[in-house]
Design a protein around this motif. Structure first.
Motif, PDB file in Angstrom:
ATOM      1  N   CYS A   1     -20.061  28.762   2.502  1.00 43.09           N
ATOM      2  CA  CYS A   1     -21.296  28.413   1.817  1.00 43.09           C
ATOM      3  C   CYS A   1     -22.489  28.915   2.625  1.00 43.09           C
ATOM      4  N   VAL A   2     -23.440  29.500   1.925  1.00 40.39           N
ATOM      5  CA  VAL A   2     -24.746  29.823   2.497  1.00 40.39           C
ATOM      6  C   VAL A   2     -25.748  29.038   1.681  1.00 40.39           C
TER       7      VAL A   2
ATOM      8  N   GLY B   1     -31.981  28.770   6.925  1.00 40.15           N
ATOM      9  CA  GLY B   1     -30.770  28.437   6.198  1.00 40.15           C
ATOM     10  C   GLY B   1     -29.641  27.954   7.082  1.00 40.15           C
ATOM     11  N   HIS B   2     -28.507  27.753   6.435  1.00 42.38           N
ATOM     12  CA  HIS B   2     -27.292  27.263   7.090  1.00 42.38           C
ATOM     13  C   HIS B   2     -26.080  28.036   6.581  1.00 42.38           C
TER      14      HIS B   2
ATOM     15  N   LEU C   1     -19.220  18.570  -3.228  1.00 38.06           N
ATOM     16  CA  LEU C   1     -19.434  18.082  -1.868  1.00 38.06           C
ATOM     17  C   LEU C   1     -20.495  18.924  -1.154  1.00 38.06           C
ATOM     18  N   LEU C   2     -20.363  20.238  -1.236  1.00 33.21           N
ATOM     19  CA  LEU C   2     -21.324  21.124  -0.579  1.00 33.21           C
ATOM     20  C   LEU C   2     -22.720  21.029  -1.195  1.00 33.21           C
ATOM     21  N   SER C   3     -22.795  20.657  -2.458  1.00 35.64           N
ATOM     22  CA  SER C   3     -24.108  20.549  -3.095  1.00 35.64           C
ATOM     23  C   SER C   3     -24.965  19.468  -2.446  1.00 35.64           C
ATOM     24  N   ALA C   4     -24.351  18.589  -1.659  1.00 31.24           N
ATOM     25  CA  ALA C   4     -25.119  17.574  -0.934  1.00 31.24           C
ATOM     26  C   ALA C   4     -26.059  18.196   0.090  1.00 31.24           C
ATOM     27  N   VAL C   5     -25.801  19.441   0.488  1.00 33.15           N
ATOM     28  CA  VAL C   5     -26.666  20.125   1.452  1.00 33.15           C
ATOM     29  C   VAL C   5     -27.350  21.348   0.835  1.00 33.15           C
ATOM     30  N   ALA C   6     -27.298  21.449  -0.497  1.00 32.00           N
ATOM     31  CA  ALA C   6     -27.861  22.616  -1.180  1.00 32.00           C
ATOM     32  C   ALA C   6     -29.378  22.658  -1.058  1.00 32.00           C
TER      33      ALA C   6
ATOM     34  N   LEU D   1     -27.256  18.553   8.443  1.00 31.95           N
ATOM     35  CA  LEU D   1     -26.270  18.596   7.357  1.00 31.95           C
ATOM     36  C   LEU D   1     -25.258  17.458   7.384  1.00 31.95           C
ATOM     37  N   LEU D   2     -24.763  17.133   8.559  1.00 28.00           N
ATOM     38  CA  LEU D   2     -23.648  16.192   8.671  1.00 28.00           C
ATOM     39  C   LEU D   2     -23.897  14.842   7.997  1.00 28.00           C
TER      40      LEU D   2
END
Length: 136
Positions: free
Chosen positions: A112-113, A128-129, A91-96, A44-45
């Motif tokens: 966020c899940v 998942g994360h 920003l979170l959508s980058a790991v969606a 993710l990072l």
């Protein structure tokens, strides 16, 4: 009680059951032993760093014992034109992944899940994360 500042109806048009089966699928997957993927700093990072762009500074990250990957960010510039909730979701959508849930859990705290459910493309095993993004 009003739902927003100009709400005159005080009630909605339907319940949310139309999408409840998919939410239950996500919840069921989350409950499986080993569903949360290891090494979020690898998976993710890099995506979060790139997504920060010039708007955000990534100031900290750590993996908690419960599998939550806690990431702390701050705004890189002034707040003019910033809609924190909307910009955090971006920003979170980058790991969606195919399943993606975000909720503001408190002031400056977003949970966020994101994950893959059985049968989701591209055909990986369900995983998942859990991400907690903290805005300073």
């Amino acid at each position: 009680m009003r739902r927003w500042d100009i709400d005159e109806r005080l009630t909605g048009i339907a319940d949310g059951s139309a999408m409840a089966p998919e939410v239950r699928r996500l919840l069921d997957a989350m409950g499986r032993e080993g569903w949360v993927t290891e090494e979020p700093e690898v998976h993710l990072l890099p995506h979060l760093r790139r997504a920060c762009g010039s708007e955000w500074l990534l100031v900290g990250e750590r993996l908690l014992d419960d599998g939550v990957y806690e990431v702390t960010v701050s705004l890189a510039g002034d707040r003019e034109g910033i809609h924190v909730h909307r910009d955090v979701v971006r920003l979170l959508s980058a790991v969606a992944e195919p399943a993606f849930f975000v909720r503001q859990a408190g002031p400056g705290v977003f949970e966020c899940v994101t994950g893959v459910l059985d049968g989701d493309p591209p055909g990986f095993k369900s995983h998942g994360h859990l991400v907690r993004l903290i805005v300073k």
